[in-house]
Design an enzyme around this catalytic site. Structure first.
Site, PDB file in Angstrom:
ATOM      1  N   ALA A   1       0.813  -1.218   0.000  1.00 44.19           N
ATOM      2  CA  ALA A   1       0.000   0.000   0.000  1.00 44.19           C
ATOM      3  C   ALA A   1       0.846   1.267   0.000  1.00 44.19           C
ATOM      4  CB  ALA A   1      -0.907   0.002   1.221  1.00 44.19           C
TER       5      ALA A   1
ATOM      6  N   ILE B   1       2.595  -1.907   4.330  1.00 44.68           N
ATOM      7  CA  ILE B   1       2.843  -0.546   3.856  1.00 44.68           C
ATOM      8  C   ILE B   1       4.164  -0.489   3.086  1.00 44.68           C
ATOM      9  CG2 ILE B   1       3.053   1.879   4.529  1.00 44.68           C
ATOM     10  CD1 ILE B   1       0.351   0.611   5.264  1.00 44.68           C
ATOM     11  N   CYS B   2       4.059  -0.046   1.836  1.00 45.78           N
ATOM     12  CA  CYS B   2       5.217  -0.043   0.937  1.00 45.78           C
ATOM     13  C   CYS B   2       6.411   0.710   1.511  1.00 45.78           C
ATOM     14  CB  CYS B   2       4.804   0.568  -0.391  1.00 45.78           C
ATOM     15  SG  CYS B   2       6.119   0.762  -1.587  1.00 45.78           S
ATOM     16  N   PHE B   3       6.141   1.905   2.081  1.00 44.36           N
ATOM     17  CA  PHE B   3       7.261   2.758   2.468  1.00 44.36           C
ATOM     18  C   PHE B   3       7.930   2.330   3.772  1.00 44.36           C
ATOM     19  CE2 PHE B   3       5.844   5.335  -0.941  1.00 44.36           C
ATOM     20  CZ  PHE B   3       6.991   5.991  -1.357  1.00 44.36           C
TER      21      PHE B   3
ATOM     22  N   LYS C   1      13.413   5.200   3.246  1.00 43.38           N
ATOM     23  CA  LYS C   1      12.953   5.004   1.875  1.00 43.38           C
ATOM     24  C   LYS C   1      12.181   6.237   1.417  1.00 43.38           C
ATOM     25  CE  LYS C   1      10.001   1.717  -0.595  1.00 43.38           C
ATOM     26  NZ  LYS C   1       9.457   0.355  -0.503  1.00 43.38           N
TER      27      LYS C   1
END
Lengths: 124, 268
Positions: free
Chosen positions: B74, B136-138, B152
């Site tokens: 996400a 969560i992607c980040f 990131k």
């Protein structure tokens, strides 16, 4: 691995009678990274050489899976539902993906040998 | 030098943004359009989730949510520039594999970020964090992703078809987390999320460049890093029509966004 045949879409197949077991190559699993999900066809579905039969998702990409041979899906590897990472740990073993009942066994002749596949990925 | 297309499509809603990325991918992959770098923004705070990511959504989610055509986890989109690259594998000299294309596209973005004064670097493959369970992607830096002071700052994901691929790279300049719902409302069994600690470019930049400068920098850095030349800058009518259909029938629809059900569309 001398009885393994390979495709340029990075799948492998071994053939026993008219049934082929299919998976993705070690090169493909390394490229994809950790596999988190595999979307597969149902038993009885038809697959066609060169066409997409499902998707494989790693942490970084969703890729189409392309059938190396044509026929009817005889079995899918249900282990991959719960443990898709088996494709990373044993791509030529427990991480196999499909068994296909072949409609045309002569298609095997157009697949690559291990040496030819190695040469193909070295060019990439 | 090979000729590519550069598009800046400004702000749109999350559904239109994903629909246009897929329309361009299909058109480029089939050889009807040249390889394309597109820069775009979001007209409202929105959440995008990965192609196969599982969600447990309530109907009254306070921000729009869209399922991407690409993989990954996400992403919260707010004050952000997103870059999508759609190309055929043959458009890349040398390897067009996942890691090599990631690396090349990341190096183009890196060049642009450095021109804004951001001391960013590429995360080498061996130090990537594996098997993290965060949705969560980040919160996880993976191979060849851009970080600054260990944080990131760019999140990327790809969709790979038979003849070509799409990469979406999200570059948040700022995110107002108070405008987003808690992650527990979206992802069942999510442990306490550290999203509030996510760092945005704003934290690492001395001077915020304006839109014209940002877009210009991305355009230049892609030309240099990929050794290409941008010639075209327009969508074709077929792509506009396909994007409209994809937005209406797929990306704005619950059956795709919430339930991961595929939609068969006649795009002819």
């Amino acid at each position: 691995m001398s009885d393994l045949k390979f495709s340029k879409e990075h799948t492998w197949a071994t053939v026993d009678g008219n049934v082929a077991t299919v998976g993705i190559t070690d090169y493909a699993q390394k490229e994809l990274g950790d596999v988190v999900f595999i979307e597969l066809p149902a038993e009885g579905d038809n697959v066609t050489k060169g066409n997409s039969f499902g998707t494989i998702e790693s942490v970084k990409a969703v890729s189409d899976l392309h059938a190396p041979l044509s026929g009817t899906v005889k079995e899918v590897n249900e282990l991959l539902d719960d443990e898709p990472e088996t494709v990373n740990s044993a791509p030529y073993g427990d991480g196999w993906i499909l068994k296909i009942e072949l409609s045309d066994t002569s298609e095997i002749d157009s697949m690559l040998s291990e040496n030819d596949y190695s040469a193909f990925i070295e060019q990439k | 030098l090979r000729y590519w297309r550069f598009l800046y499509t400004g702000e749109q809603d999350c559904y239109a943004n994903m629909a246009l990325d897929e329309a361009v991918l299909l058109s480029v992959e089939s050889g009807k359009a040249p390889p394309t770098v597109r820069v775009y923004r979001w007209n409202a705070p929105s959440i995008s989730i990965g192609y196969k990511q599982r969600v447990s959504l309530q109907d009254n989610l306070s921000v729009p949510l869209v399922r991407r055509p690409t993989g990954g986890r996400a992403v919260f989109h707010d004050d952000e520039y997103t870059i999508s690259v759609a190309a055929r594998y043959e458009d890349f000299e040398g390897s067009s594999g996942l890691l090599d294309t990631y690396s090349l596209i990341s190096s183009a973005i890196l060049m642009a970020l450095r021109s804004f004064g951001v001391d960013a670097e590429l995360v080498p493959r061996k130090t990537a964090v594996k098997n993290s369970k965060t949705p969560i992607c980040f919160e996880i830096a993976s191979v060849y992703e851009l970080t600054c002071s260990g944080e990131k700052i760019v999140g990327s994901a790809q969709r790979r078809l038979k003849n070509g691929f799409l990469q979406q790279s999200s570059i948040p300049f700022d995110i107002d987390m108070s405008r987003f719902p808690p992650t527990q409302e979206i992802f069942k069994n999510t442990y306490a999320s550290s999203s509030k600690n996510v760092k945005f470019l704003k934290n690492f930049i001395k001077r915020i460049p304006d839109e014209t400068e940002v877009v210009h920098s991305f355009r230049n850095s892609f030309e240099q890093a990929l050794n290409i030349k941008f010639e075209e800058n327009k969508l074709c009518a077929d792509e506009v029509n396909a994007a409209h259909t994809l937005r209406e029938k797929k990306y704005s629809q619950k059956h795709w966004n919430h339930l991961r059900q595929h939609v068969e569309l006649d795009m002819s």
